[in-house]
Design a protein around this motif. Sequence first.
Motif, PDB file in Angstrom:
ATOM      1  N   LEU A  95       0.828  -1.212   0.000  1.00  0.00           N
ATOM      2  CA  LEU A  95       0.000   0.000   0.000  1.00  0.00           C
ATOM      3  C   LEU A  95       0.866   1.267   0.000  1.00  0.00           C
ATOM      4  O   LEU A  95       0.362   2.369   0.205  1.00  0.00           O
ATOM      5  N   GLY A  96       2.169   1.098  -0.223  1.00  0.00           N
ATOM      6  CA  GLY A  96       3.062   2.263  -0.272  1.00  0.00           C
ATOM      7  C   GLY A  96       3.107   2.995   1.057  1.00  0.00           C
ATOM      8  O   GLY A  96       3.189   4.223   1.099  1.00  0.00           O
ATOM      9  N   GLN A  97       3.045   2.251   2.158  1.00  0.00           N
ATOM     10  CA  GLN A  97       2.938   2.905   3.468  1.00  0.00           C
ATOM     11  C   GLN A  97       4.301   3.273   4.049  1.00  0.00           C
ATOM     12  O   GLN A  97       5.035   2.423   4.546  1.00  0.00           O
ATOM     13  N   PHE A 148       5.119   6.215   6.692  1.00  0.00           N
ATOM     14  CA  PHE A 148       4.389   7.223   7.461  1.00  0.00           C
ATOM     15  C   PHE A 148       5.295   8.348   7.941  1.00  0.00           C
ATOM     16  O   PHE A 148       6.470   8.138   8.255  1.00  0.00           O
ATOM     17  N   LEU A 149       4.719   9.527   8.033  1.00  0.00           N
ATOM     18  CA  LEU A 149       5.404  10.689   8.623  1.00  0.00           C
ATOM     19  C   LEU A 149       4.918  10.804  10.059  1.00  0.00           C
ATOM     20  O   LEU A 149       3.709  10.916  10.292  1.00  0.00           O
ATOM     21  N   GLY A 176      -4.756   9.003   1.008  1.00  0.00           N
ATOM     22  CA  GLY A 176      -3.919   8.165   1.865  1.00  0.00           C
ATOM     23  C   GLY A 176      -3.531   8.816   3.176  1.00  0.00           C
ATOM     24  O   GLY A 176      -2.343   9.023   3.440  1.00  0.00           O
ATOM     25  N   GLY A 215      -3.551   7.522   6.097  1.00  0.00           N
ATOM     26  CA  GLY A 215      -2.852   6.572   6.981  1.00  0.00           C
ATOM     27  C   GLY A 215      -3.223   6.826   8.420  1.00  0.00           C
ATOM     28  O   GLY A 215      -4.407   6.987   8.750  1.00  0.00           O
ATOM     29  N   GLU A 233      -8.845   6.808   2.099  1.00  0.00           N
ATOM     30  CA  GLU A 233      -7.861   5.826   2.574  1.00  0.00           C
ATOM     31  C   GLU A 233      -8.328   4.419   2.221  1.00  0.00           C
ATOM     32  O   GLU A 233      -9.446   4.018   2.548  1.00  0.00           O
ATOM     33  N   ASP A 285     -10.570   3.397  -2.640  1.00  0.00           N
ATOM     34  CA  ASP A 285      -9.396   3.415  -3.511  1.00  0.00           C
ATOM     35  C   ASP A 285      -9.465   4.718  -4.307  1.00  0.00           C
ATOM     36  O   ASP A 285     -10.433   4.945  -5.047  1.00  0.00           O
ATOM     37  N   ALA A 286      -8.452   5.558  -4.161  1.00  0.00           N
ATOM     38  CA  ALA A 286      -8.477   6.869  -4.810  1.00  0.00           C
ATOM     39  C   ALA A 286      -8.574   6.763  -6.327  1.00  0.00           C
ATOM     40  O   ALA A 286      -9.052   7.687  -6.986  1.00  0.00           O
ATOM     41  N   ASN A 332       0.647  12.967   0.885  1.00  0.00           N
ATOM     42  CA  ASN A 332       1.863  12.169   0.869  1.00  0.00           C
ATOM     43  C   ASN A 332       1.449  10.898   0.139  1.00  0.00           C
ATOM     44  O   ASN A 332       0.928   9.969   0.734  1.00  0.00           O
TER      45      ASN A 332
HETATM   46  N1  SAM Z   1      -0.500  10.426   4.891  1.00  0.00           N
HETATM   47  C1  SAM Z   1       0.192   9.445   5.717  1.00  0.00           C
HETATM   48  C2  SAM Z   1       1.506  10.043   6.167  1.00  0.00           C
HETATM   49  O1  SAM Z   1       1.923  11.039   5.565  1.00  0.00           O
HETATM   50  O2  SAM Z   1       2.099   9.508   7.110  1.00  0.00           O
HETATM   51  C3  SAM Z   1       0.423   8.142   4.951  1.00  0.00           C
HETATM   52  C4  SAM Z   1       1.158   8.264   3.645  1.00  0.00           C
HETATM   53  S1  SAM Z   1       1.611   6.712   2.929  1.00  0.00           S
HETATM   54  C5  SAM Z   1       2.957   7.206   1.916  1.00  0.00           C
HETATM   55  C6  SAM Z   1       0.382   6.393   1.691  1.00  0.00           C
HETATM   56  C7  SAM Z   1      -1.043   6.108   2.201  1.00  0.00           C
HETATM   57  O3  SAM Z   1      -1.900   5.875   1.075  1.00  0.00           O
HETATM   58  C8  SAM Z   1      -1.173   4.865   3.070  1.00  0.00           C
HETATM   59  O4  SAM Z   1      -1.937   5.163   4.207  1.00  0.00           O
HETATM   60  C9  SAM Z   1      -1.920   3.842   2.181  1.00  0.00           C
HETATM   61  O5  SAM Z   1      -2.710   2.934   2.914  1.00  0.00           O
HETATM   62  C10 SAM Z   1      -2.752   4.762   1.312  1.00  0.00           C
HETATM   63  N2  SAM Z   1      -3.104   4.200   0.007  1.00  0.00           N
HETATM   64  C11 SAM Z   1      -2.376   3.360  -0.784  1.00  0.00           C
HETATM   65  N3  SAM Z   1      -3.006   3.135  -1.954  1.00  0.00           N
HETATM   66  C12 SAM Z   1      -4.143   3.866  -1.919  1.00  0.00           C
HETATM   67  C13 SAM Z   1      -5.222   4.051  -2.831  1.00  0.00           C
HETATM   68  N4  SAM Z   1      -5.238   3.455  -4.028  1.00  0.00           N
HETATM   69  N5  SAM Z   1      -6.247   4.867  -2.465  1.00  0.00           N
HETATM   70  C14 SAM Z   1      -6.249   5.489  -1.266  1.00  0.00           C
HETATM   71  N6  SAM Z   1      -5.266   5.339  -0.347  1.00  0.00           N
HETATM   72  C15 SAM Z   1      -4.229   4.542  -0.671  1.00  0.00           C
END
Ligand code: SAM
Length: 279
Positions: free
Chosen positions: A24-26, A28-29, A54, A56, A76, A102-103, A121
Amino acid sequence: MAIDALPPLRDVIARHDLRARKSLGQNFLLDLNLTAKIARQAGDLTGHDVLEIGPGPGGLTRGLLAEGARRVVALEKDDRCLPALAEVAAAYPGQLHVENADALAFDAGAHLNGPVKVVANLPYNVGTELLIRWLTPQAWPPFWDSLTLMFQREVAQRIVAAPGDKHYGRLAILANWRCDTALAMAIPPEAFTPAPKVHSAVVHITARAEPKYPARQKTLERVVAAAFNQRRKMLRSSLKKIHPAPEGILQDAGIAPTARAEEISIEGFCALARALDAG
Ligand code: SAM
């Protein structure tokens, strides 16, 4: 100084067992001063709805709300994050709307009231795809006034690149044809948990009311795709994919047939698109 009265993100993540998932590209900040600083790169948020992709565990979401966003609509995909986000929503009554979606498959427009800023992010696996969609809506101007987005540094460089730059290509042309773009912040891997392998950067993109140069979007995209598909070749050769005799349209656009894609300005590509449509 704490930006809000909510618990630190490390505690939130531990309490809700939000172990980061790579799929999920997680990344976190966790530093809320950093997320507030990223939120500030979007300019004045008061009186704006903000679309966040996203959220998170909610670090950037909290930054956006603390910086005065009228409303945040956050999409999210990971339902494990919802209880943590519900706590943020409770601290900012009526200001945070979270969709477990899903965005790529969700039309956020229906949930937003203008003016809108997009701040995220982004998950790296869908970031470029989302950006291209935001840059190529059915009609211009788009639903958003600005995009303030975190990307891998290399993608950020491709967005702001100028002609002659090795990063210059389709993304730079799409982004800078109807918008102004700038690198807003460099973010090192250590700022994230877990730390990604690559460096990141925040890009700020502002939509113009009108394109800088006239052209049909679809034609411009075709010309640019053909030109950069074979970026080392001369245009008289690479444009054969979309026109049987490219010399003619190159001449009409005032471009040397021996020029290569990476030397051509956005103005030049728009002239080529117009010549193609006129021919
Ligand atoms: N905003 C948070 C931060 O800055 O700590 C999390 C950023 S993290 C890089 C990416 C976030 O996008 C994760 O929470 C992940 O679950 C969510 N995500 C991944 N694919 C997604 C999608 N297709 N649609 C919506 N959210 C998604």
